[in-house]
Scaffold this motif. Structure first.
Motif, PDB file in Angstrom:
ATOM      1  N   VAL A 152     -32.361 -34.156  -3.065  1.00  0.00           N
ATOM      2  CA  VAL A 152     -31.623 -34.788  -4.155  1.00  0.00           C
ATOM      3  C   VAL A 152     -31.522 -36.279  -3.868  1.00  0.00           C
ATOM      4  O   VAL A 152     -31.087 -36.679  -2.777  1.00  0.00           O
ATOM      5  CB  VAL A 152     -30.213 -34.156  -4.302  1.00  0.00           C
ATOM      6  N   ASP A 211     -36.659 -31.698 -14.616  1.00  0.00           N
ATOM      7  CA  ASP A 211     -35.914 -31.394 -13.395  1.00  0.00           C
ATOM      8  C   ASP A 211     -36.479 -32.264 -12.282  1.00  0.00           C
ATOM      9  O   ASP A 211     -37.581 -31.988 -11.811  1.00  0.00           O
ATOM     10  CB  ASP A 211     -36.045 -29.907 -13.042  1.00  0.00           C
ATOM     11  N   PRO A 212     -35.820 -33.347 -11.919  1.00  0.00           N
ATOM     12  CA  PRO A 212     -34.473 -33.727 -12.323  1.00  0.00           C
ATOM     13  C   PRO A 212     -34.446 -34.459 -13.668  1.00  0.00           C
ATOM     14  O   PRO A 212     -35.408 -35.108 -14.058  1.00  0.00           O
ATOM     15  CB  PRO A 212     -34.021 -34.669 -11.205  1.00  0.00           C
ATOM     16  N   TYR A 216     -30.213 -32.034 -11.051  1.00  0.00           N
ATOM     17  CA  TYR A 216     -31.204 -31.090 -10.560  1.00  0.00           C
ATOM     18  C   TYR A 216     -30.819 -29.652 -10.866  1.00  0.00           C
ATOM     19  O   TYR A 216     -29.675 -29.254 -10.651  1.00  0.00           O
ATOM     20  CB  TYR A 216     -31.346 -31.236  -9.037  1.00  0.00           C
ATOM     21  N   ARG A 217     -31.797 -28.887 -11.350  1.00  0.00           N
ATOM     22  CA  ARG A 217     -31.711 -27.440 -11.552  1.00  0.00           C
ATOM     23  C   ARG A 217     -30.546 -27.023 -12.439  1.00  0.00           C
ATOM     24  O   ARG A 217     -29.550 -27.692 -12.531  1.00  0.00           O
ATOM     25  CB  ARG A 217     -31.618 -26.709 -10.218  1.00  0.00           C
TER      26      ARG A 217
END
Length: 194
Positions: free
Chosen positions: A112, A140-141, A154-155
Motif C-alpha cells: 500500500v 485497484d488501487p 485498495y481492494r
C-alpha cells in the motif's frame, strides 16, 4: 399612533435585551439558514477530523451489503473516501490505522502506497451472489490526484461477512471520521489533510 408607540417600546426592549447579553458575554448567535437551490439543500461545511483513534459502528440486524462504487474527493481541510453500498440494511465498521495491510483469509500482505495505512472493515457485508447487486469493479488501487492525502484505496474483498479495504494515506496517521449515510447507502471516511 398607539401602534407606533407599542412598536417603539417593543423595539427598545429588544435592543436593551441584546445589550444585556453582550455585556455579560452570553450573546447567542443564530447560524444562517442553509442555502437552497430548487430542492437541493447545501449542508454546512464539515470540520476537519482531528481524532486518529480507531472507530467502530454496528450494522443493522440482517444487513447484507456489497460495495458497488468507490469515490475519492477533496474538501477544504480533508479528503474523502466513499464506499457506496447495495443490498439490505445499514453497514457497521471497524476503521483503524495498522502497521501492515494483511488480507483477511489468505494472510497475504498487500503493498500500500503512502506513509500510513488505514484499514477499513465494513461489517454487515454479503457476497454479491447473496446481496443480488453488482460489485465494484473499478481500478485497484483507486486514486484521485485532486485528493493528495489519499495515496490509493485498495481492494474491496468480502470474507466472512466483512468487506476489507485499505486506504494508503500520504501523512503520518492524521485524524479521520467515519459516517454511515443513506439514499444511497454508503460509508464515508474523511481524513484530515494539511
Amino acid at each position: 399612533m398607539r401602534n407606533k408607540m407599542v412598536l417603539t417600546v417593543a423595539l427598545a426592549a429588544a435592543l436593551i435585551a441584546g445589550c444585556d447579553d453582550a455585556e455579560t458575554g452570553s450573546a447567542t448567535t443564530t447560524p444562517p439558514p442553509p442555502t437552497t437551490t430548487g430542492s437541493l439543500v447545501e449542508a454546512p461545511a464539515a470540520p476537519a477530523p482531528g481524532d486518529a483513534a480507531p472507530k467502530q459502528g454496528t450494522p443493522s440486524s440482517g444487513a447484507g451489503l456489497t460495495v458497488t462504487d468507490l469515490r475519492i474527493g477533496h474538501h477544504p481541510g480533508f479528503d474523502r473516501v466513499v464506499y457506496e453500498l447495495g443490498g439490505t440494511g445499514t453497514p457497521g465498521w471497524i476503521v483503524q490505522y495498522t502497521d501492515r495491510a494483511i488480507q483477511d483469509g489468505s494472510g497475504k500482505e498487500i503493498e500500500v502506497a503512502g506513509q500510513s495505512v488505514l484499514e477499513v472493515q465494513i461489517t454487515g457485508s454479503a457476497y454479491p451472489f447473496d446481496s443480488g447487486v453488482t460489485p465494484y469493479s473499478g481500478p485497484d488501487p483507486a486514486t484521485d490526484p485532486s485528493a493528495p492525502t489519499i495515496a490509493g484505496v485498495y481492494r474491496t474483498a468480502v470474507f466472512e461477512g466483512t468487506t476489507q479495504s485499505f486506504i494508503g494515506v500520504d501523512a503520518d496517521r492524521p485524524g479521520f471520521s467515519v459516517t454511515a449515510m443513506s439514499n444511497p447507502t454508503r460509508l464515508v471516511i474523511d481524513i484530515a489533510s494539511s
